[in-house]
Scaffold this motif. Structure first.
Motif, mmCIF file in Angstrom:
data_model
loop_
_atom_site.group_PDB
_atom_site.id
_atom_site.type_symbol
_atom_site.label_atom_id
_atom_site.label_comp_id
_atom_site.label_asym_id
_atom_site.label_seq_id
_atom_site.Cartn_x
_atom_site.Cartn_y
_atom_site.Cartn_z
ATOM 1 N N CYS A 9 0.833 -1.203 0.000
ATOM 2 C CA CYS A 9 0.000 0.000 0.000
ATOM 3 C C CYS A 9 0.870 1.256 0.000
ATOM 4 C CB CYS A 9 -0.912 0.026 1.218
ATOM 5 S SG CYS A 9 -2.104 -1.307 1.209
ATOM 6 N N ILE A 10 0.385 2.272 -0.693
ATOM 7 C CA ILE A 10 1.088 3.553 -0.785
ATOM 8 C C ILE A 10 0.365 4.572 0.092
ATOM 9 C CG2 ILE A 10 1.463 5.528 -2.346
ATOM 10 C CD1 ILE A 10 3.493 3.521 -2.916
ATOM 11 N N TYR A 11 1.133 5.337 0.848
ATOM 12 C CA TYR A 11 0.607 6.382 1.723
ATOM 13 C C TYR A 11 1.210 7.732 1.325
ATOM 14 C CZ TYR A 11 -0.863 2.424 4.520
ATOM 15 O OH TYR A 11 -1.448 1.256 4.934
ATOM 16 N N PRO A 12 0.610 8.829 1.776
ATOM 17 C CA PRO A 12 1.141 10.155 1.426
ATOM 18 C C PRO A 12 2.632 10.330 1.757
ATOM 19 C CG PRO A 12 -1.034 10.403 2.364
ATOM 20 C CD PRO A 12 -0.664 8.947 2.514
ATOM 21 N N LYS A 13 3.080 9.803 2.882
ATOM 22 C CA LYS A 13 4.502 9.934 3.253
ATOM 23 C C LYS A 13 5.400 9.256 2.220
ATOM 24 C CE LYS A 13 4.845 12.119 7.228
ATOM 25 N NZ LYS A 13 5.507 13.388 7.316
ATOM 26 N N ASP A 14 4.937 8.137 1.673
ATOM 27 C CA ASP A 14 5.708 7.445 0.633
ATOM 28 C C ASP A 14 5.820 8.319 -0.611
ATOM 29 O OD1 ASP A 14 5.832 5.099 2.254
ATOM 30 O OD2 ASP A 14 3.861 4.496 1.522
ATOM 31 N N PHE A 50 0.053 2.679 -8.198
ATOM 32 C CA PHE A 50 0.805 3.932 -8.199
ATOM 33 C C PHE A 50 1.871 3.914 -9.285
ATOM 34 C CE2 PHE A 50 4.219 6.767 -6.775
ATOM 35 C CZ PHE A 50 3.513 7.954 -6.737
ATOM 36 N N ALA A 51 2.536 2.776 -9.455
ATOM 37 C CA ALA A 51 3.565 2.644 -10.492
ATOM 38 C C ALA A 51 2.957 2.863 -11.873
ATOM 39 C CB ALA A 51 4.231 1.271 -10.410
ATOM 40 N N GLU A 52 1.822 2.241 -12.128
ATOM 41 C CA GLU A 52 1.166 2.393 -13.430
ATOM 42 C C GLU A 52 0.729 3.839 -13.661
ATOM 43 O OE1 GLU A 52 -1.948 -0.528 -13.255
ATOM 44 O OE2 GLU A 52 -0.553 -2.184 -13.605
ATOM 45 N N TYR A 53 0.208 4.480 -12.632
ATOM 46 C CA TYR A 53 -0.270 5.857 -12.760
ATOM 47 C C TYR A 53 0.894 6.827 -12.963
ATOM 48 C CZ TYR A 53 -2.617 10.251 -11.860
ATOM 49 O OH TYR A 53 -3.107 11.529 -11.984
ATOM 50 N N SER A 54 1.947 6.655 -12.168
ATOM 51 C CA SER A 54 3.056 7.611 -12.169
ATOM 52 C C SER A 54 4.095 7.361 -13.259
ATOM 53 C CB SER A 54 3.757 7.600 -10.807
ATOM 54 O OG SER A 54 4.423 6.367 -10.610
ATOM 55 N N GLY A 55 4.145 6.125 -13.754
ATOM 56 C CA GLY A 55 5.170 5.783 -14.726
ATOM 57 C C GLY A 55 6.515 5.461 -14.083
ATOM 58 N N ILE A 56 6.530 5.348 -12.764
ATOM 59 C CA ILE A 56 7.749 4.991 -12.026
ATOM 60 C C ILE A 56 7.734 3.482 -11.825
ATOM 61 C CG2 ILE A 56 9.032 5.282 -9.867
ATOM 62 C CD1 ILE A 56 7.552 8.001 -9.556
ATOM 63 N N SER A 57 8.862 2.826 -12.042
ATOM 64 C CA SER A 57 8.897 1.367 -11.914
ATOM 65 C C SER A 57 8.571 0.945 -10.483
ATOM 66 C CB SER A 57 10.261 0.804 -12.320
ATOM 67 O OG SER A 57 11.217 1.072 -11.317
ATOM 68 N N ILE A 58 7.940 -0.203 -10.364
ATOM 69 C CA ILE A 58 7.576 -0.713 -9.044
ATOM 70 C C ILE A 58 8.825 -1.002 -8.208
ATOM 71 C CG2 ILE A 58 7.391 -3.159 -9.643
ATOM 72 C CD1 ILE A 58 4.699 -3.024 -7.944
ATOM 73 N N GLU A 59 9.905 -1.392 -8.854
ATOM 74 C CA GLU A 59 11.159 -1.642 -8.135
ATOM 75 C C GLU A 59 11.693 -0.359 -7.504
ATOM 76 O OE1 GLU A 59 10.351 -4.715 -11.036
ATOM 77 O OE2 GLU A 59 10.701 -2.581 -11.394
ATOM 78 N N THR A 60 11.631 0.741 -8.242
ATOM 79 C CA THR A 60 12.074 2.022 -7.698
ATOM 80 C C THR A 60 11.193 2.448 -6.539
ATOM 81 O OG1 THR A 60 12.923 2.679 -9.865
ATOM 82 C CG2 THR A 60 12.524 4.444 -8.268
ATOM 83 N N ILE A 61 9.904 2.271 -6.687
ATOM 84 C CA ILE A 61 8.964 2.645 -5.611
ATOM 85 C C ILE A 61 9.268 1.834 -4.355
ATOM 86 C CG2 ILE A 61 6.545 2.519 -4.886
ATOM 87 C CD1 ILE A 61 5.862 3.228 -7.862
ATOM 88 N N GLN A 62 9.478 0.522 -4.514
ATOM 89 C CA GLN A 62 9.770 -0.340 -3.357
ATOM 90 C C GLN A 62 11.027 0.115 -2.605
ATOM 91 O OE1 GLN A 62 8.114 -2.762 -1.896
ATOM 92 N NE2 GLN A 62 6.491 -3.131 -3.374
ATOM 93 N N GLU A 63 11.995 0.666 -3.313
ATOM 94 C CA GLU A 63 13.225 1.145 -2.665
ATOM 95 C C GLU A 63 12.945 2.294 -1.703
ATOM 96 O OE1 GLU A 63 16.216 2.241 -5.519
ATOM 97 O OE2 GLU A 63 15.973 0.358 -6.610
ATOM 98 N N TYR A 64 11.897 3.073 -1.960
ATOM 99 C CA TYR A 64 11.592 4.246 -1.157
ATOM 100 C C TYR A 64 10.596 3.999 -0.033
ATOM 101 C CZ TYR A 64 14.172 7.354 -4.217
ATOM 102 O OH TYR A 64 15.174 7.989 -4.903
ATOM 103 N N LEU A 65 10.025 2.815 0.042
ATOM 104 C CA LEU A 65 9.031 2.542 1.074
ATOM 105 C C LEU A 65 9.687 2.332 2.422
ATOM 106 C CD1 LEU A 65 6.487 0.189 -0.709
ATOM 107 C CD2 LEU A 65 6.427 2.654 -0.482
ATOM 108 N N TYR A 66 9.024 2.825 3.458
ATOM 109 C CA TYR A 66 9.486 2.576 4.828
ATOM 110 C C TYR A 66 9.277 1.110 5.157
ATOM 111 C CZ TYR A 66 9.467 7.615 5.722
ATOM 112 O OH TYR A 66 9.710 8.953 5.680
ATOM 113 N N ASP A 67 10.172 0.560 5.946
ATOM 114 C CA ASP A 67 10.007 -0.831 6.401
ATOM 115 C C ASP A 67 9.060 -0.896 7.570
ATOM 116 O OD1 ASP A 67 11.724 -1.762 4.491
ATOM 117 O OD2 ASP A 67 13.477 -1.546 5.771
#
Length: 67
Positions: A9-14, A50-67
């Motif tokens: 799940c994606i949140y505003p902080k992400d 979010f990846a599909e909407y933004s055009g950012i790869s899911i791998e890149t997005i996963q790198e920025y998520l908080y654990d």
């Protein structure tokens, strides 16, 4: 065996961390995505959506998520 689960799940902080937008701008973006996907207010946006909407790869997005 150590299995590392990734959050889906994606949140505003992400979105703030990924895009550099303000918290309010990130909230507006999530609201816009939900509206375009036909989701209700309480429903979540996934990293894939979010990846599909933004055009950012899911791998890149996963790198920025908080654990």
């Amino acid at each position: 065996m150590d299995i590392k689960l990734k959050r889906i799940c994606i949140y505003p902080k992400d979105i703030q961390r990924i895009t550099g937008k303000s918290e309010k701008s990130a909230q507006r973006l999530l609201t816009k995505i939900k509206k375009e996907l036909g989701k209700e207010k309480q429903q979540f946006i996934t990293t894939k959506e979010f990846a599909e909407y933004s055009g950012i790869s899911i791998e890149t997005i996963q790198e920025y998520l908080y654990d």
